[in-house]
Design an enzyme around this catalytic site. Structure first.
Site, mmCIF file in Angstrom:
data_model
loop_
_atom_site.group_PDB
_atom_site.id
_atom_site.type_symbol
_atom_site.label_atom_id
_atom_site.label_comp_id
_atom_site.label_asym_id
_atom_site.label_seq_id
_atom_site.Cartn_x
_atom_site.Cartn_y
_atom_site.Cartn_z
ATOM 1 C CB SER A 1 13.768 22.369 -14.873
ATOM 2 O OG SER A 1 13.065 23.581 -14.975
ATOM 3 C CD GLU B 1 9.016 12.274 -15.349
ATOM 4 O OE1 GLU B 1 8.017 12.966 -15.149
ATOM 5 O OE2 GLU B 1 10.154 12.757 -15.473
ATOM 6 C CE LYS C 1 12.167 19.209 -10.718
ATOM 7 N NZ LYS C 1 10.966 19.704 -11.373
ATOM 8 C CG HIS D 1 -1.728 -1.206 1.424
ATOM 9 N ND1 HIS D 1 -2.972 -1.421 0.890
ATOM 10 C CD2 HIS D 1 -1.416 -2.353 2.094
ATOM 11 C CE1 HIS D 1 -3.414 -2.617 1.243
ATOM 12 N NE2 HIS D 1 -2.475 -3.217 1.960
#
Ligand code: ARG
Length: 459
Positions: free
Chosen positions: A277, A290, A283, A156
């Site tokens: 970024s 992704e 970043k 979970h």
């Protein structure tokens, strides 16, 4: 120009309709398979004296020269042709004259295209299998190099029990091994020759389908000619195996994304597989992971597209079946790209064991071991479970962890506790004691590693 199939009609198709109908803009990539299949067909026609052996030789030499010229760039695909099959035949006839027109004896584009797709996909499947094995090898490398790293295992997405990082990684290796196995199965079932099925009913010529099948490296022939030209289940099956493989890569990607976040900091991805970024200087984004996750949706779409196109088609060939190509090509291209970037991304990621350990030290992930300790002292598990839960609640109230709660407090719950409890709930003990087959103990994980390596070696 009139179509090659002009006859019953004048063969002049409306330009818009022609563009709509034609598949050459995407099936040109089957040129090598198409030419190879045609060479085998010409050889068979010659061997059976359906054409003369000399004509067969001429056709084969002509086909060879077309392949050569396409590959060297001396010949460009004519995108005004309807499909790659028509292009090759047209080019052959323009080179050889009337002999070229004999190639299509005892053949139809229906068995030709079914053949080309099988030849294409069986090679691609082998390549996807090899690429998947390279991801497994990268996982094995990381598991081997980090055999004593402890992390929290989750259910979970809540910290559950301590596990070895290598154990977690090897779970993915097991999934990918099954993916390889599924692909192998697909390859086996697709390696059946449809050539000689002709349009649908077979042929009146005295062909030798076994000869063509053998020349082209098939394990057998389609035993029902209607099935041979109508079926695309080998594409569906392969796409389904690819979709499942992508699902595994996507789950793994999701974890890499989580693990490389500031919140987790369990791993650091190599700079080579991250991006920055355009505005936020701090970043380091896990774009590759992704994208793999995102592209999984697209591959599912490819599978759905073909399943839906085929649903409800009457036998035998229907033009709807031309829709098999773009989605199959896309699924194959996509999974290959993903695997190619995935293997080095895994091989170069840096685990951060201290952070994993720190996370494992909070969250009471040794509570099960506390209960097991009481069971060893003679308490039934459900009672031990209840007391352990109450002790966790006390720790939360006192702002401490199981390791720092004083013995006197333990004993106030039940006097069965002694000093030995601290050893029993030590994270190292928790991991080392899980010696069940497939469990997280170093010994079990070593056995899993060995299994994965042996399967990869084909043992
Ligand atoms: N371009 C067609 C396809 O991809 C080739 C088969 C055409 N057959 C036919 N009967 N029109 O399916």
């Amino acid at each position: 120009m009139a179509k090659m199939w002009a006859g019953r009609t004048a063969g002049h198709v409306d330009q818009g309709a022609d563009d709509f109908n034609s598949s050459i803009r995407f099936d040109w990539r089957l040129y090598q398979q198409d030419i190879t299949g045609s060479m085998a067909h010409a050889a068979m026609l010659g061997a059976r004296h359906i054409i003369t052996p000399a004509e067969a030789d001429t056709l084969i030499a002509g086909l060879e020269s077309i392949l050569h010229d396409l590959e060297s760039g001396a010949l460009a695909v004519d995108f005004s042709c309807e499909d790659i099959h028509m292009f090759v035949e047209q080019e052959l006839t323009s080179r050889l004259g009337d002999v070229g027109k004999k190639l299509h004896t005892a053949r139809s584009r229906n068995d030709q295209v079914a053949l080309d797709m099988r030849l294409y996909l069986r090679d691609e499947v082998s390549e996807i299998m090899a690429l998947t094995e390279s991801v497994i090898a990268a996982i094995v490398g990381q598991a081997e190099a980090n055999q004593d790293v402890i992390m929290p295992g989750y259910t979970h997405l809540q910290r559950a029990q301590p596990i070895l990082f290598a154990h977690h990684l090897l779970a993915y290796a097991m999934m990918l091994l099954r993916d390889v196995d599924r692909l192998k199965d697909c390859r086996k079932r697709m390696n059946v020759s449809p050539i000689g099925c002709c349009a649908l009913a077979g042929t009146t010529y005295n062909t030798d389908r076994y000869m063509e099948s053998k020349t082209l490296g098939f394990d057998g022939i389609a035993l029902n000619s209607i099935d041979g030209v109508s079926d695309r289940d080998f594409c569906v099956e392969t796409m389904s195996a690819i979709a499942m493989l992508m699902m595994h890569l996507s789950r793994f990607s999701e974890e890499l994304i989580l693990w490389s976040s500031w919140e987790f900091q369990f791993i650091e991805l190599s700079d080579a597989y991250t991006t920055g970024s355009s505005i936020m200087p701090q970043k380091k984004n896990p774009d590759m992971a992704e994208l793999v996750r995102g592209k999984t949706g697209r591959v599912y779409g490819d599978l759905m597209a073909l399943l839906t196109s085929l649903k409800g088609l009457p036998l035998a060939y229907n033009k709807d079946m031309q829709e098999d190509k773009e989605c199959t090509f896309d699924a194959v291209d996509t999974v290959k790209m993903c695997l190619q970037v995935f293997a080095p991304m895994i091989a170069t990621m840096k685990p951060l064991p201290d952070n994993m350990k720190k996370a494992a030290q909070t969250g009471f992930i040794n509570a099960t071991d506390l209960a097991d300790y009481l069971v060893r002292k003679g308490l039934p598990f459900r009672s031990a479970y209840k007391i352990s839960g109450e002790i966790v609640a006390k720790c939360i109230a006192d702002g401490c962890v199981l390791e720092t709660l004083p013995l006197a407090d333990y004993r106030s719950f039940i006097p069965l506790f002694d000093e030995g409890l601290y050893e029993a709930i030590d994270l190292n003990t928790c991991v080392q004691k899980r010696i069940s087959v497939g469990g997280t103990s170093p010994e079990s994980v070593k056995a899993q590693l060995k299994y994965v390596k042996n399967v990869c070696k084909g043992e």
